[in-house]
Write an enzyme that holds these catalytic residues in place. Structure first.
Site, mmCIF file in Angstrom:
data_model
loop_
_atom_site.group_PDB
_atom_site.id
_atom_site.type_symbol
_atom_site.label_atom_id
_atom_site.label_comp_id
_atom_site.label_asym_id
_atom_site.label_seq_id
_atom_site.Cartn_x
_atom_site.Cartn_y
_atom_site.Cartn_z
ATOM 1 N N GLY A 47 33.943 -42.767 -82.558
ATOM 2 C CA GLY A 47 34.384 -43.098 -81.204
ATOM 3 C C GLY A 47 35.594 -42.262 -80.839
ATOM 4 O O GLY A 47 36.321 -41.793 -81.713
ATOM 5 N N GLN A 52 43.201 -39.945 -76.522
ATOM 6 C CA GLN A 52 43.336 -39.332 -77.853
ATOM 7 C C GLN A 52 43.296 -37.806 -77.801
ATOM 8 O O GLN A 52 43.642 -37.152 -78.778
ATOM 9 C CB GLN A 52 42.246 -39.842 -78.792
ATOM 10 C CG GLN A 52 42.399 -41.301 -79.150
ATOM 11 C CD GLN A 52 41.293 -41.725 -80.081
ATOM 12 O OE1 GLN A 52 40.216 -42.113 -79.645
ATOM 13 N NE2 GLN A 52 41.557 -41.630 -81.368
ATOM 14 N N CYS A 95 41.138 -44.442 -87.494
ATOM 15 C CA CYS A 95 41.347 -43.899 -86.165
ATOM 16 C C CYS A 95 41.681 -42.423 -86.287
ATOM 17 O O CYS A 95 42.487 -42.038 -87.128
ATOM 18 C CB CYS A 95 42.499 -44.651 -85.493
ATOM 19 S SG CYS A 95 42.851 -44.077 -83.830
ATOM 20 N N LEU A 96 41.034 -41.616 -85.459
ATOM 21 C CA LEU A 96 41.285 -40.176 -85.492
ATOM 22 C C LEU A 96 42.737 -39.851 -85.138
ATOM 23 O O LEU A 96 43.245 -38.808 -85.535
ATOM 24 C CB LEU A 96 40.330 -39.456 -84.532
ATOM 25 C CG LEU A 96 38.838 -39.573 -84.887
ATOM 26 C CD1 LEU A 96 37.977 -38.962 -83.787
ATOM 27 C CD2 LEU A 96 38.541 -38.937 -86.232
ATOM 28 N N HIS A 137 37.661 -51.109 -80.061
ATOM 29 C CA HIS A 137 38.684 -50.177 -80.562
ATOM 30 C C HIS A 137 38.982 -49.113 -79.497
ATOM 31 O O HIS A 137 40.149 -48.821 -79.210
ATOM 32 C CB HIS A 137 38.164 -49.533 -81.866
ATOM 33 C CG HIS A 137 39.069 -48.514 -82.463
ATOM 34 N ND1 HIS A 137 39.716 -48.715 -83.663
ATOM 35 C CD2 HIS A 137 39.416 -47.263 -82.050
ATOM 36 C CE1 HIS A 137 40.420 -47.629 -83.954
ATOM 37 N NE2 HIS A 137 40.256 -46.732 -82.994
ATOM 38 N N GLU A 138 37.932 -48.544 -78.897
ATOM 39 C CA GLU A 138 38.122 -47.468 -77.908
ATOM 40 C C GLU A 138 38.716 -47.993 -76.603
ATOM 41 O O GLU A 138 39.570 -47.348 -76.003
ATOM 42 C CB GLU A 138 36.810 -46.714 -77.658
ATOM 43 C CG GLU A 138 36.235 -46.018 -78.881
ATOM 44 C CD GLU A 138 37.222 -45.168 -79.661
ATOM 45 O OE1 GLU A 138 38.139 -44.571 -79.063
ATOM 46 O OE2 GLU A 138 37.091 -45.096 -80.897
ATOM 47 N N HIS A 141 42.330 -48.305 -76.873
ATOM 48 C CA HIS A 141 43.029 -47.031 -76.633
ATOM 49 C C HIS A 141 43.354 -46.830 -75.158
ATOM 50 O O HIS A 141 44.414 -46.311 -74.815
ATOM 51 C CB HIS A 141 42.180 -45.837 -77.099
ATOM 52 C CG HIS A 141 42.355 -45.482 -78.533
ATOM 53 N ND1 HIS A 141 43.559 -45.064 -79.055
ATOM 54 C CD2 HIS A 141 41.472 -45.466 -79.552
ATOM 55 C CE1 HIS A 141 43.408 -44.809 -80.349
ATOM 56 N NE2 HIS A 141 42.145 -45.054 -80.672
#
Length: 172
Positions: A47, A52, A95-96, A137-138, A141
């Site tokens: 994701g 991000q 998480c990236l 999660h996204e 963000h």
């Protein structure tokens, strides 16, 4: 051809900012969605939210397909959670934007989400299990929330301190 963006990491302030709504889905936004998918697959991740990659817009992309499965991407503009199940599930999240950090996070097992699709058409979908975890999660963000915010203050502070120190060392 899609572009691959650098992924922003903590403590960058854009990750703590509420993203701006998308006014309309046009070719420019579809290009952004394609670039986000390419960036996510390259990372590799399941994701990615626009903040991000330093773009404060309410756009997310996700794909929970496993290595042997064909890609199954979902792109969403202005995603909004309509309902969450009482049933919870725990998942080891990463998480990236917080590389090499994972932690168990408990979230609702099912999420009903409204969004604009790639063509700008309103959609509603009910996502379960890993898909429900990813979409929550996204969307977090987009609201300036990170998965580490679900951890104890001590754990969260240790992670942020480590990244802040690393950023300072990089800057020297």
């Amino acid at each position: 051809m899609a572009s691959i963006y650098p992924i922003i990491t903590i403590p960058d302030p854009v990750l703590r900012t509420t993203a701006e709504p998308v006014e309309r889905v046009d070719d420019e936004l579809r290009t952004l969605m394609d670039d986000m998918l390419a960036t996510m697959y390259d990372a590799p991740g399941v994701g990615l939210a626009a903040p991000q990659i330093g773009i404060s817009r309410r756009v997310i992309v996700m794909d929970a397909a496993r290595d042997e499965d064909p890609p199954d991407p979902i792109v969403m503009a202005n995603p909004e959670i309509l309902a969450l199940s009482d049933e919870l599930r725990t998942h080891e999240e990463g998480c990236l934007s917080i590389p090499e950090v994972t932690a168990e996070v408990e979230r609702p097992a099912v999420a009903r989400v409204a969004f604009l699709d790639r063509e700008g058409k309103p959609q509603e979908v009910e996502l379960e299990d890993i898909w429900a975890t990813i979409v929550q999660h996204e969307i977090d963000h987009l609201n300036g929330v990170l998965f580490i915010d679900y951890l104890s203050r001590l754990k969260r502070d240790m992670i942020v301190k480590k990244f802040t120190k690393h950023k300072r060392a990089e800057a020297m």
